[in-house]
Design a protein around this motif. Structure first.
Motif, mmCIF file in Angstrom:
data_model
loop_
_atom_site.group_PDB
_atom_site.id
_atom_site.type_symbol
_atom_site.label_atom_id
_atom_site.label_comp_id
_atom_site.label_asym_id
_atom_site.label_seq_id
_atom_site.Cartn_x
_atom_site.Cartn_y
_atom_site.Cartn_z
ATOM 1 N N THR A 1 11.123 -0.483 6.893
ATOM 2 C CA THR A 1 11.977 -1.218 5.973
ATOM 3 C C THR A 1 11.655 -0.832 4.529
ATOM 4 O OG1 THR A 1 10.449 -3.057 5.715
ATOM 5 C CG2 THR A 1 12.020 -3.219 7.539
ATOM 6 N N GLU A 2 12.533 -1.215 3.644
ATOM 7 C CA GLU A 2 12.340 -0.890 2.234
ATOM 8 C C GLU A 2 11.085 -1.569 1.675
ATOM 9 O OE1 GLU A 2 15.028 -1.439 -1.625
ATOM 10 O OE2 GLU A 2 16.094 -0.592 0.095
ATOM 11 N N ARG A 3 10.837 -2.795 2.114
ATOM 12 C CA ARG A 3 9.661 -3.539 1.643
ATOM 13 C C ARG A 3 8.372 -2.820 2.048
ATOM 14 N NH1 ARG A 3 7.683 -7.687 -0.680
ATOM 15 N NH2 ARG A 3 6.058 -8.989 0.204
ATOM 16 N N VAL A 4 8.320 -2.363 3.283
ATOM 17 C CA VAL A 4 7.132 -1.645 3.762
ATOM 18 C C VAL A 4 6.935 -0.362 2.953
ATOM 19 C CG1 VAL A 4 6.143 -0.402 5.738
ATOM 20 C CG2 VAL A 4 7.200 -2.637 6.079
ATOM 21 N N GLN A 5 8.017 0.376 2.727
ATOM 22 C CA GLN A 5 7.926 1.611 1.929
ATOM 23 C C GLN A 5 7.412 1.312 0.528
ATOM 24 O OE1 GLN A 5 11.994 2.971 2.302
ATOM 25 N NE2 GLN A 5 11.392 4.609 3.685
ATOM 26 N N SER A 6 7.903 0.236 -0.059
ATOM 27 C CA SER A 6 7.501 -0.148 -1.406
ATOM 28 C C SER A 6 6.015 -0.496 -1.462
ATOM 29 C CB SER A 6 8.353 -1.329 -1.861
ATOM 30 O OG SER A 6 7.878 -1.818 -3.081
ATOM 31 N N VAL A 7 5.548 -1.283 -0.489
ATOM 32 C CA VAL A 7 4.133 -1.663 -0.439
ATOM 33 C C VAL A 7 3.267 -0.434 -0.180
ATOM 34 C CG1 VAL A 7 2.408 -2.996 0.874
ATOM 35 C CG2 VAL A 7 4.556 -4.062 0.188
ATOM 36 N N PHE A 8 3.712 0.448 0.708
ATOM 37 C CA PHE A 8 2.967 1.681 0.984
ATOM 38 C C PHE A 8 2.830 2.507 -0.300
ATOM 39 C CE2 PHE A 8 2.699 6.174 2.123
ATOM 40 C CZ PHE A 8 1.627 6.168 2.995
ATOM 41 N N PHE A 9 3.940 2.679 -0.999
ATOM 42 C CA PHE A 9 3.976 3.464 -2.232
ATOM 43 C C PHE A 9 3.025 2.869 -3.274
ATOM 44 C CE2 PHE A 9 5.810 4.490 -6.401
ATOM 45 C CZ PHE A 9 6.073 5.850 -6.289
ATOM 46 N N SER A 10 3.169 1.576 -3.541
ATOM 47 C CA SER A 10 2.361 0.971 -4.599
ATOM 48 C C SER A 10 0.881 0.937 -4.238
ATOM 49 C CB SER A 10 2.881 -0.427 -4.954
ATOM 50 O OG SER A 10 2.848 -1.276 -3.849
ATOM 51 N N THR A 11 0.564 0.626 -2.989
ATOM 52 C CA THR A 11 -0.844 0.584 -2.575
ATOM 53 C C THR A 11 -1.460 1.982 -2.637
ATOM 54 O OG1 THR A 11 -0.347 -1.263 -1.104
ATOM 55 C CG2 THR A 11 -2.436 -0.126 -0.730
ATOM 56 N N THR A 12 -0.726 2.982 -2.178
ATOM 57 C CA THR A 12 -1.251 4.350 -2.178
ATOM 58 C C THR A 12 -1.637 4.794 -3.581
ATOM 59 O OG1 THR A 12 -0.006 4.957 -0.197
ATOM 60 C CG2 THR A 12 -0.733 6.763 -1.607
ATOM 61 N N PHE A 13 -0.726 4.662 -4.540
ATOM 62 C CA PHE A 13 -1.030 5.187 -5.879
ATOM 63 C C PHE A 13 -2.071 4.360 -6.623
ATOM 64 C CE2 PHE A 13 2.829 7.462 -4.813
ATOM 65 C CZ PHE A 13 2.338 8.749 -4.978
ATOM 66 N N ALA A 14 -2.061 3.049 -6.438
ATOM 67 C CA ALA A 14 -3.089 2.218 -7.074
ATOM 68 C C ALA A 14 -4.472 2.569 -6.510
ATOM 69 C CB ALA A 14 -2.780 0.740 -6.875
ATOM 70 N N LEU A 15 -4.539 2.753 -5.185
ATOM 71 C CA LEU A 15 -5.833 3.071 -4.572
ATOM 72 C C LEU A 15 -6.281 4.498 -4.882
ATOM 73 C CD1 LEU A 15 -7.686 1.209 -2.670
ATOM 74 C CD2 LEU A 15 -5.463 0.318 -3.185
ATOM 75 N N LEU A 16 -5.341 5.408 -5.089
ATOM 76 C CA LEU A 16 -5.727 6.755 -5.514
ATOM 77 C C LEU A 16 -6.457 6.675 -6.858
ATOM 78 C CD1 LEU A 16 -2.625 8.937 -4.533
ATOM 79 C CD2 LEU A 16 -4.878 8.930 -3.471
ATOM 80 N N GLY A 17 -5.936 5.865 -7.768
ATOM 81 C CA GLY A 17 -6.603 5.672 -9.059
ATOM 82 C C GLY A 17 -7.956 5.002 -8.890
ATOM 83 N N TYR A 18 -7.994 3.995 -8.031
ATOM 84 C CA TYR A 18 -9.229 3.249 -7.783
ATOM 85 C C TYR A 18 -10.335 4.173 -7.256
ATOM 86 C CZ TYR A 18 -12.256 -0.404 -5.828
ATOM 87 O OH TYR A 18 -13.320 -1.212 -5.512
ATOM 88 N N ILE A 19 -9.986 4.998 -6.293
ATOM 89 C CA ILE A 19 -10.984 5.894 -5.688
ATOM 90 C C ILE A 19 -11.352 7.033 -6.630
ATOM 91 C CG2 ILE A 19 -11.349 7.557 -3.807
ATOM 92 C CD1 ILE A 19 -9.737 5.416 -2.123
ATOM 93 N N ALA A 20 -10.362 7.543 -7.356
ATOM 94 C CA ALA A 20 -10.649 8.618 -8.319
ATOM 95 C C ALA A 20 -11.692 8.146 -9.340
ATOM 96 C CB ALA A 20 -9.368 9.051 -9.013
ATOM 97 N N LYS A 21 -11.610 6.878 -9.722
ATOM 98 C CA LYS A 21 -12.514 6.321 -10.736
ATOM 99 C C LYS A 21 -13.858 5.873 -10.152
ATOM 100 C CE LYS A 21 -13.194 4.530 -14.866
ATOM 101 N NZ LYS A 21 -13.100 5.005 -16.161
ATOM 102 N N ALA A 22 -13.955 5.793 -8.820
ATOM 103 C CA ALA A 22 -15.135 5.221 -8.153
ATOM 104 C C ALA A 22 -16.448 5.904 -8.529
ATOM 105 C CB ALA A 22 -14.957 5.256 -6.638
#
Length: 129
Positions: A1-22
């Motif tokens: 669904t669109e909601r799942v895609q949206s959550v996947f998208f936002s979680t992926t990029f936020a966590l990429l930043g989080y891990i890059a900074k770790a």
């Protein structure tokens, strides 16, 4: 669904930043890998800007990682392949600079645990990558 895609998208990029900074600083390799992920998702220019903004949010001190993962798990809990793809993407980020340090590994094991992956399951995923 669109909601799942949206959550996947936002979680992926936020966590990429989080891990890059770790490990203390964001490397050029980690930024390049994030760019690659953005290109693979083939977003429009608006989504591209959102992805970059999310990445920057994830880098900030006090980023609510567990809350974000709880929402992600809630939206994607029946989609094991989507959760696995997410874990593969964020794990690749930790390896982007050529090695995964202990802090990054600990964070990733915590993320996997938040998403109901056992340490063994996550270790198997690591070996495959």
């Amino acid at each position: 669904t669109e909601r799942v895609q949206s959550v996947f998208f936002s979680t992926t990029f936020a966590l990429l930043g989080y891990i890059a900074k770790a490990d203390g600083k964001v490397s050029k390799a980690e930024i390049a890998l994030t760019e690659q992920v953005i290109q693979q998702m083939n977003p429009g220019s608006v989504q591209r800007k959102i992805a970059i903004k999310l990445f920057d949010e994830g880098k900030k001190d006090g980023f609510p990682v567990h809350e974000v993962l709880t929402q992600f798990k809630h939206e994607c809990y029946r989609r094991r392949s989507l959760i696995q793809m997410f874990l593969e993407i964020v794990t690749a980020t930790a390896f982007a600079d050529g090695r995964m340090d202990a802090r990054e590994q600990g964070i990733l094991e915590g993320i996997a645990g938040d998403l109901s992956y056992s340490k063994l399951q996550y270790t198997q995923l690591l070996r495959r990558l």
